[in-house]
Design an enzyme around this catalytic site. Structure first.
Site, PDB file in Angstrom:
ATOM      1  N   GLU A   1       0.845  -1.190   0.000  1.00 36.82           N
ATOM      2  CA  GLU A   1       0.000   0.000   0.000  1.00 36.82           C
ATOM      3  C   GLU A   1       0.883   1.244   0.000  1.00 36.82           C
ATOM      4  O   GLU A   1       1.977   1.253   0.555  1.00 36.82           O
ATOM      5  CB  GLU A   1      -0.894  -0.011   1.241  1.00 36.82           C
ATOM      6  CG  GLU A   1      -1.894   1.142   1.282  1.00 36.82           C
ATOM      7  CD  GLU A   1      -2.771   1.131   2.529  1.00 36.82           C
ATOM      8  OE1 GLU A   1      -3.904   1.601   2.442  1.00 36.82           O
ATOM      9  OE2 GLU A   1      -2.311   0.647   3.586  1.00 36.82           O
TER      10      GLU A   1
ATOM     11  N   LYS B   1     -10.259   0.417  -2.437  1.00 40.28           N
ATOM     12  CA  LYS B   1     -10.302   0.032  -1.024  1.00 40.28           C
ATOM     13  C   LYS B   1     -11.681   0.271  -0.415  1.00 40.28           C
ATOM     14  O   LYS B   1     -12.215   1.380  -0.448  1.00 40.28           O
ATOM     15  CB  LYS B   1      -9.239   0.824  -0.267  1.00 40.28           C
ATOM     16  CG  LYS B   1      -9.030   0.404   1.185  1.00 40.28           C
ATOM     17  CD  LYS B   1      -7.875   1.189   1.792  1.00 40.28           C
ATOM     18  CE  LYS B   1      -7.563   0.742   3.214  1.00 40.28           C
ATOM     19  NZ  LYS B   1      -6.416   1.491   3.780  1.00 40.28           N
TER      20      LYS B   1
ATOM     21  N   CYS C   1      -4.942  -3.464   3.037  1.00 37.15           N
ATOM     22  CA  CYS C   1      -4.648  -3.098   4.419  1.00 37.15           C
ATOM     23  C   CYS C   1      -5.820  -3.285   5.391  1.00 37.15           C
ATOM     24  O   CYS C   1      -6.096  -4.393   5.811  1.00 37.15           O
ATOM     25  CB  CYS C   1      -4.115  -1.662   4.453  1.00 37.15           C
ATOM     26  SG  CYS C   1      -3.211  -1.255   5.990  1.00 37.15           S
TER      27      CYS C   1
END
Length: 286
Positions: free
Chosen positions: A52, A131, A173
């Site tokens: 990321e 995301k 993440c």
């Protein structure tokens, strides 16, 4: 769960995850990423995953990048796809900021999307995932408060991509803490899960390893988890310990701190055997 791979799928793949300590200079970070991708390819990797924020590790700089010609004019994407083509690898560009479309949150909303791109050896972008879960938390009092939603807006849907070895589910993440996303990927036939991350030192020490192994075990998938790993220019510390985990929960390779790669062979015949011996998907009742 039955093996969803096509009959022509390859039985094994050498994969690598890249650990970085990205700074605020986009071109420096891009060159560092490229060097590690070439390093992985030289060691036989055909699938490479970046962490990321590999292009820039600063929220304001990320917004500026998303709105710049460097991002919107396609030179970054072209460089990534051209590198994939030259090296004949599948490249997961962990996350980079991209501008919202005109149908996004509104013209006054400066926020970007955090995107994970999958580039193929033919030079095309095969998939783009945005995301879903944003890191709005207090890690340890007000001095470590993070509000990712100040700079990024949420994605809208999961995303998978079919590779020569099977189907891969994409995440970034903080998504790692939401098992329902990975259950959806497992139900859709995924055998690989990517988790490019920038876990903080504190949350990483507490939860990184156990969450990665849990996602691998409960979904009987390979988990490819590159992380940022070190002290950054802006003073933040990330946990590192980038790793590749097999469907039995074994860590096949890991790099603790600093730039580098972890590399391992993904054996999909063994994955099929694990699923056959312990058919948890057939036993699932909820």
């Amino acid at each position: 769960m039955t093996d969803s791979r096509p009959e022509s799928a390859q039985a094994a793949c050498i994969a690598a995850v890249v650990q970085m300590v990205s700074g605020q200079n986009v071109l420096d970070n891009l060159e560092a990423a490229e060097a590690q991708i070439r390093n992985a390819a030289a060691q036989g990797a055909k699938l490479v995953v970046l962490p990321e924020n590999f292009l820039v590790f600063d929220s304001e700089a990320a917004i500026a990048l998303a709105q710049s010609e460097l991002a919107n004019g396609e030179p970054i994407r072209h460089r990534l796809t051209e590198l994939s083509r030259q090296l004949e690898v599948y490249l997961v560009a962990g996350s980079l900021p991209v501008a919202q479309s005109s149908s996004g949150q509104g013209s006054n909303d400066r926020r970007a999307l955090s995107a994970s791109l999958v580039c193929g050896p033919d030079g095309d972008v095969l998939a783009e995932y945005h995301k879903l879960h944003l890191f709005d938390v207090e890690v340890s009092g007000d001095s470590q408060r993070y509000m990712e939603s100040d700079y990024f807006c949420q994605g809208e849907a999961p995303r998978t991509v079919d590779l020569p070895w099977g189907r891969m589910g994409l995440s970034i993440c903080y998504d790692l803490r939401f098992p329902e996303l990975y259950r959806e990927y497992a139900r859709s036939g995924c055998t690989m899960l990517t988790v490019p991350s920038a876990f903080t030192a504190k949350t990483g020490e507490a939860h990184w390893d156990v969450l990665l192994r849990a996602r691998a075990i409960e979904n009987q998938c390979f988990v490819l988890a590159p992380n940022q790993g070190g002290e950054h220019e802006n003073g933040r510390h990330t946990f590192g310990h980038s790793q590749i985990v097999d469907p039995w929960g074994r860590v096949l390779d890991m790099i603790e701190t600093g730039p580098g790669i972890a590399i391992a062979e993904l054996d999909f015949k063994e994955l099929s055997q694990i699923r056959r011996r312990m058919p948890v998907e057939q036993h699932r009742r909820l």
